[in-house]
Structure formats: structure tokens, C-alpha cells
Scaffold this motif. Structure first.
Motif, PDB file in Angstrom:
ATOM      1  N   ALA A  99      37.122  45.574  31.878  1.00 44.15           N
ATOM      2  CA  ALA A  99      37.541  44.295  32.426  1.00 44.15           C
ATOM      3  C   ALA A  99      37.918  44.442  33.899  1.00 44.15           C
ATOM      4  N   ARG A 100      37.558  43.437  34.683  1.00 42.26           N
ATOM      5  CA  ARG A 100      37.930  43.377  36.092  1.00 42.26           C
ATOM      6  C   ARG A 100      38.753  42.114  36.311  1.00 42.26           C
TER       7      ARG A 100
ATOM      8  N   GLY B 247      48.232  41.148  34.266  1.00 43.04           N
ATOM      9  CA  GLY B 247      47.703  39.812  34.023  1.00 43.04           C
ATOM     10  C   GLY B 247      47.120  39.228  35.286  1.00 43.04           C
ATOM     11  N   ALA B 248      46.084  38.417  35.135  1.00 41.02           N
ATOM     12  CA  ALA B 248      45.420  37.806  36.283  1.00 41.02           C
ATOM     13  C   ALA B 248      44.897  36.435  35.882  1.00 41.02           C
ATOM     14  N   TYR B 249      44.675  35.601  36.880  1.00 36.63           N
ATOM     15  CA  TYR B 249      44.174  34.258  36.614  1.00 36.63           C
ATOM     16  C   TYR B 249      42.668  34.234  36.457  1.00 36.63           C
ATOM     17  N   VAL B 250      41.990  35.317  36.826  1.00 38.25           N
ATOM     18  CA  VAL B 250      40.555  35.472  36.590  1.00 38.25           C
ATOM     19  C   VAL B 250      40.333  36.886  36.065  1.00 38.25           C
ATOM     20  N   VAL B 251      39.844  36.966  34.829  1.00 39.86           N
ATOM     21  CA  VAL B 251      39.558  38.264  34.211  1.00 39.86           C
ATOM     22  C   VAL B 251      38.101  38.248  33.744  1.00 39.86           C
ATOM     23  N   GLU B 252      37.297  39.166  34.252  1.00 36.70           N
ATOM     24  CA  GLU B 252      35.874  39.239  33.901  1.00 36.70           C
ATOM     25  C   GLU B 252      35.623  40.499  33.068  1.00 36.70           C
ATOM     26  N   GLU B 253      35.043  40.298  31.905  1.00 37.06           N
ATOM     27  CA  GLU B 253      34.786  41.403  30.980  1.00 37.06           C
ATOM     28  C   GLU B 253      33.288  41.516  30.714  1.00 37.06           C
ATOM     29  N   ARG B 254      32.747  42.703  30.914  1.00 35.96           N
ATOM     30  CA  ARG B 254      31.340  42.945  30.599  1.00 35.96           C
ATOM     31  C   ARG B 254      31.190  43.120  29.093  1.00 35.96           C
ATOM     32  N   VAL B 255      30.306  42.320  28.491  1.00 43.43           N
ATOM     33  CA  VAL B 255      30.067  42.362  27.051  1.00 43.43           C
ATOM     34  C   VAL B 255      28.570  42.475  26.840  1.00 43.43           C
ATOM     35  N   GLY B 256      28.109  43.663  26.466  1.00 44.93           N
ATOM     36  CA  GLY B 256      26.676  43.850  26.266  1.00 44.93           C
ATOM     37  C   GLY B 256      25.912  43.610  27.562  1.00 44.93           C
ATOM     38  N   GLU B 257      24.936  42.702  27.523  1.00 43.19           N
ATOM     39  CA  GLU B 257      24.121  42.391  28.705  1.00 43.19           C
ATOM     40  C   GLU B 257      24.726  41.275  29.550  1.00 43.19           C
ATOM     41  N   GLY B 258      25.745  40.607  29.041  1.00 39.06           N
ATOM     42  CA  GLY B 258      26.336  39.497  29.773  1.00 39.06           C
ATOM     43  C   GLY B 258      27.802  39.732  30.052  1.00 39.06           C
ATOM     44  N   SER B 259      28.556  38.626  30.169  1.00 40.29           N
ATOM     45  CA  SER B 259      29.971  38.754  30.514  1.00 40.29           C
ATOM     46  C   SER B 259      30.748  37.559  29.974  1.00 40.29           C
ATOM     47  N   ILE B 260      32.062  37.781  29.820  1.00 40.64           N
ATOM     48  CA  ILE B 260      32.992  36.725  29.438  1.00 40.64           C
ATOM     49  C   ILE B 260      34.073  36.667  30.509  1.00 40.64           C
ATOM     50  N   THR B 261      34.200  35.523  31.167  1.00 44.67           N
ATOM     51  CA  THR B 261      35.198  35.324  32.209  1.00 44.67           C
ATOM     52  C   THR B 261      36.315  34.456  31.650  1.00 44.67           C
ATOM     53  N   THR B 262      37.533  34.992  31.661  1.00 43.32           N
ATOM     54  CA  THR B 262      38.682  34.286  31.125  1.00 43.32           C
ATOM     55  C   THR B 262      39.552  33.796  32.268  1.00 43.32           C
ATOM     56  N   LEU B 263      39.850  32.491  32.278  1.00 45.10           N
ATOM     57  CA  LEU B 263      40.709  31.896  33.289  1.00 45.10           C
ATOM     58  C   LEU B 263      42.130  31.771  32.763  1.00 45.10           C
ATOM     59  N   GLY B 264      43.068  31.693  33.676  1.00 44.93           N
ATOM     60  CA  GLY B 264      44.445  31.481  33.270  1.00 44.93           C
ATOM     61  C   GLY B 264      44.655  30.123  32.634  1.00 44.93           C
ATOM     62  N   SER B 265      43.809  29.158  32.966  1.00 41.09           N
ATOM     63  CA  SER B 265      43.891  27.821  32.393  1.00 41.09           C
ATOM     64  C   SER B 265      42.653  27.048  32.803  1.00 41.09           C
ATOM     65  N   ALA B 266      42.232  26.107  31.946  1.00 42.17           N
ATOM     66  CA  ALA B 266      41.098  25.254  32.285  1.00 42.17           C
ATOM     67  C   ALA B 266      41.443  24.306  33.424  1.00 42.17           C
ATOM     68  N   TYR B 267      42.716  24.112  33.736  1.00 42.63           N
ATOM     69  CA  TYR B 267      43.112  23.207  34.813  1.00 42.63           C
ATOM     70  C   TYR B 267      42.816  23.783  36.194  1.00 42.63           C
TER      71      TYR B 267
ATOM     72  N   PRO C 298      48.838  33.690  33.765  1.00 42.62           N
ATOM     73  CA  PRO C 298      47.903  34.811  33.878  1.00 42.62           C
ATOM     74  C   PRO C 298      47.359  35.241  32.520  1.00 42.62           C
ATOM     75  N   ALA C 299      46.068  35.514  32.473  1.00 44.71           N
ATOM     76  CA  ALA C 299      45.442  36.041  31.265  1.00 44.71           C
ATOM     77  C   ALA C 299      45.696  37.539  31.185  1.00 44.71           C
ATOM     78  N   SER C 300      45.813  38.057  29.964  1.00 43.43           N
ATOM     79  CA  SER C 300      46.105  39.479  29.774  1.00 43.43           C
ATOM     80  C   SER C 300      44.894  40.319  30.149  1.00 43.43           C
ATOM     81  N   VAL C 301      45.128  41.342  30.953  1.00 49.54           N
ATOM     82  CA  VAL C 301      44.050  42.249  31.349  1.00 49.54           C
ATOM     83  C   VAL C 301      43.900  43.371  30.339  1.00 49.54           C
ATOM     84  N   ARG C 302      44.999  43.813  29.743  1.00 54.05           N
ATOM     85  CA  ARG C 302      44.950  44.965  28.832  1.00 54.05           C
ATOM     86  C   ARG C 302      44.173  44.649  27.570  1.00 54.05           C
ATOM     87  N   SER C 303      44.220  43.386  27.102  1.00 57.42           N
ATOM     88  CA  SER C 303      43.508  43.035  25.870  1.00 57.42           C
ATOM     89  C   SER C 303      42.048  42.698  26.102  1.00 57.42           C
TER      90      SER C 303
END
Length: 410
Positions: free
Chosen positions: A179-180, A188-208, A169-174
Motif C-alpha cells: 500500500a502507498r 493513516g492517510a486520506y488517500v491509500v492506494e493498494e496494488r491488487v493483482g493487475e489492478g489497484s484499489i484506492t481508498t479515500l478518507g471519505s466520499a465527500y 484518515p484511512a488505515s494504512v496498516r490494514s
């Protein structure tokens, strides 16, 4: 050595040098081809750790899929509405991470296989590099289904479980206050979506999560596909519809930028033009061949003359004279006794480690001499004058003549 022999040796040396250079070039080409063929998370690779299945699904939905290097993506970052997939963010340099975050702030969608950390997290080098799993493990490992939990990523609500066998799981607090998360909990979650400015950064628990083998885990054993692919199709788009017709999606190769350190500095050699590099390589090869050629021995080995050997009798006289001049009869007596004991032991068959008394007994039996007189001559004792040394030498000489000249080895 004749001229023909010298010419033949030179010809063989040139051929051998040429073959060594060709062998080195072939080895470099083979290693390079193997490295490029084994790149994980390649959108064109059908290997268990490739992304070809995901790329096919995206193209079927009308998306435009391409691949690029991290350096090129940083120089020409995606614009607003475009999607950038970074499977291995731990391989990025500080300028590349900064460029991708700025692209998200400008309206791009950035999906990463791990945290896109701040610059100061890699001051001393790259982060923990991923260690690819082997193909058999990826293909045969059963699925680890994980439900959505309390999911607040709107485009993922209502989907089924996903396989998280090779993920953490990716850290949600950081990730930030906005962050959603989905497929996890508040920590922690395996999909964490963070709004950054006009776009977003989606963090996965792993590229696999999106690898070929994990879209249908344990396929050969009848494993059923989970919703990993559906999650990817919904996340890789600028809107809630996900990847649709006209969506531009770029996959970044999971290899570090060659010749660039984690802080973005580049090796000066990499800045040289290709022609200059080739010239330097040729000069180096020419120097190696020249040094190897000059180091060869074309003639016979020179035999060095040995120093003149001194006769043993002269050496004994010289040592005795030296000891006499130094005024040390005791030292000379010790040498004479040790030499006599060594010679008698060898001729009479007395072991070298036997005590001196054993040698005295054997000599007494063979010669008939008195054991006490033999002990005084052969065993260590005080000799304090030159006259006593002469008497000792005479006594040892008599013992040698009487024992050795009449002794027959049986």
C-alpha cells in the motif's frame, strides 16, 4: 332500512375504498421519488453532496462517465483498464465486495469512499452506514487544508493541499504491504492506494472529498478551491496520466441493493415476477375492502334488555336472612351501624371523614338522647347473640325516626 339507503351506502363504501387505494399509491410514488432525488454522490446531481462537477471535469478530459447500481456492477464488473468508483462501500453486500475486489485483481481501478473490507467483517449486518450531511453544512463549512506529507503515490507527488473537512484518515496498516499513501502519515492517510493483482484499489478518507460543495469550500464566502479535483482526475485512470480520452469510469449508486441482505441472500418475494406481485397486491386490496365492508353496521344498534332489578327492601331482607343463617350477628350489626352512620352523616351535614364520635355529639344535640346510649348504638361494639342484634336494630330504627323525620335541613 330501505333498498335505496342500502344501495347508497354500498356506493359510498366502494368510492371510499377506491380513494384509499389511490391515496396509498400516490404516497408510495411520492416517497419513492423523494428517495431517488436525494441520493448522495450521484454523478448527475448538482446538490452539495453530488458528483456532477467531477463528472463534468472527467468528460472535459475525454473520459466516458456512466452510473450503475451495485448489483449490476457486480454482475458485469469492469474489465482491465476501466475505473469503478464506489462512494459508499459500507452499503455493499458480501458478493458485491468480492466481485469488485476480483475486478481489481483482473486489472481494473477501483476507488472507494471507505475501506473495501473483507467478507467476514459484515457477518452480522451492514457496516456503519454513513449519515449524509445537510446541504447547508456542506456548502458553508470552511476548508480544512491538509498537505501531502510523505507521499509515495507517484501520480500525486507535487500537488497542493486538499480539503479534508468531512473525512477521516484511512488505515494504512490494514491495506497491505504494497500500500502507498498520500496526505497523511504511516498510520493513516486520506488517500491509500493498494496494488491488487493487475489492478489497484484506492481508498479515500471519505466520499465527500470529491463532492460538489467541497471542490470549492465555502464558495459563497470567497473560499478558494484546493486540489481535491486534481487528485480525482489523476487517480481515476489506469495510468499515471489519470483520466484521459477513452477512459471508462463507472460510478456506483450510494444505495443498498433492494431486497438483498448483507450476506447476499435475497428475499423470495423479490424473485417473483412482476405480474405475480401485482396479482398478490390486488388480492390483498380486495380482501381489505371486503373485510372493511362486512365490518360495517348497516342497521340500528340492538338494545340489550337489562336484568330485572330487585327492590331495595327485598335485597335487605335477603341479605339479613343470609347473615342470620350463617350465624354471624356481629357481621350484621356492623352492616346496620355503618348504614345508619352513613345516612345520619349525610342528612345532618357531618363530613364523611369525621370521626364517629363527632356524629354521636351532633345526634345527641339534635335528639336530646344520652350520648353514651347513642355511642353504644352507633359505634362499633360486640354483638354476640340474635337477641342483641334485634335490640340494636330497634334502637337504630328509633334513632332514625326521631332524628331524620323531625330534622329540617337549613
Amino acid at each position: 332500512m330501505t333498498a335505496a339507503t342500502r344501495t347508497g351506502g354500498a356506493g359510498r363504501g366502494v368510492w371510499i375504498g377506491g380513494l384509499l387505494i389511490v391515496a396509498g399509491l400516490v404516497a408510495v410514488l411520492v416517497l419513492t421519488s423523494r428517495q431517488s432525488a436525494g441520493t448522495p454522490f450521484d454523478a448527475s446531481s448538482s446538490a452539495p453532496d453530488g458528483y456532477r462537477a467531477l463528472a463534468i471535469l472527467l468528460r472535459e478530459r475525454g473520459a466516458e462517465v456512466r452510473t450503475t447500481t451495485a448489483a449490476r456492477a457486480a454482475e458485469d464488473p469492469p474489465s482491465a483498464g476501466q475505473v469503478l468508483v464506489v462512494p459508499a462501500p459500507e452499503l455493499l453486500t458480501a458478493p458485491e465486495r468480492r466481485a469488485f475486489r476480483e475486478a481489481a485483481e483482473a486489472g481494473a481501478v477501483v476507488a472507494t469512499g471507505g475501506p473495501l473490507v473483507e467478507d467476514d467483517a459484515f457477518e452480522d449486518g451492514f457496516g456503519d452506514l454513513f449519515f449524509p450531511y445537510d446541504a447547508r453544512t456542506l456548502a458553508d463549512t470552511p476548508a480544512v487544508p491538509t498537505g501531502q506529507g510523505d507521499c509515495d503515490v507517484d501520480r500525486l507527488v507535487g500537488l497542493g493541499p486538499i480539503d479534508t473537512a468531512f473525512s477521516d484518515p484511512a488505515s494504512v496498516r490494514s491495506a497491505g504491504a504494497e500500500a502507498r499513501r498520500c496526505y497523511g502519515d504511516l498510520t493513516g492517510a486520506y488517500v491509500v492506494e493498494e496494488r491488487v493483482g493487475e489492478g489497484s484499489i484506492t481508498t479515500l478518507g471519505s466520499a465527500y472529498l470529491w463532492a460538489n460543495a467541497r471542490l470549492q469550500p465555502a464558495k459563497e464566502e470567497g473560499g478558494e478551491p484546493l486540489d481535491n479535483a486534481v487528485v480525482a482526475l489523476r487517480l481515476l485512470g489506469p495510468t499515471a496520466d489519470g483520466a484521459t480520452t477513452g477512459t471508462s469510469i463507472t460510478f456506483v449508486d450510494a444505495v443498498p441493493t433492494a431486497g438483498v441482505s448483507p450476506d447476499g441472500t435475497q428475499n423470495p418475494i423479490d424473485l417473483l415476477p412482476t405480474g405475480v406481485k401485482l396479482a398478490l397486491v390486488q388480492l390483498l386490496a380486495a380482501f381489505v375492502i371486503y373485510a372493511w365492508w362486512r365490518a360495517r353496521r348497516l342497521g340500528p344498534v340492538v338494545v340489550e334488555r337489562m336484568p330485572v332489578e330487585i327492590a331495595g327492601s327485598e335485597l335487605v331482607v335477603a341479605v339479613g336472612d343470609l347473615l342470620r343463617r350463617k350465624g354471624t350477628p356481629q357481621r350484621a350489626a356492623d352492616v346496620l351501624r355503618a348504614d345508619a352512620r352513613r345516612e345520619l352523616s349525610a342528612r345532618l351535614g357531618v363530613p364523611p371523614g369525621a370521626p364517629p364520635g363527632a356524629l354521636v355529639q351532633v345526634v345527641a344535640q339534635r335528639s336530646g338522647r344520652d350520648a353514651d346510649a347513642l355511642s353504644a348504638a352507633l359505634l362499633d361494639g360486640p354483638v354476640d347473640s340474635a337477641e342483641a342484634l334485634v335490640r340494636l336494630a330497634d334502637s337504630l330504627s328509633d334513632i332514625r325516626q326521631e332524628v331524620l323525620q323531625h330534622h329540617v335541613v337549613t
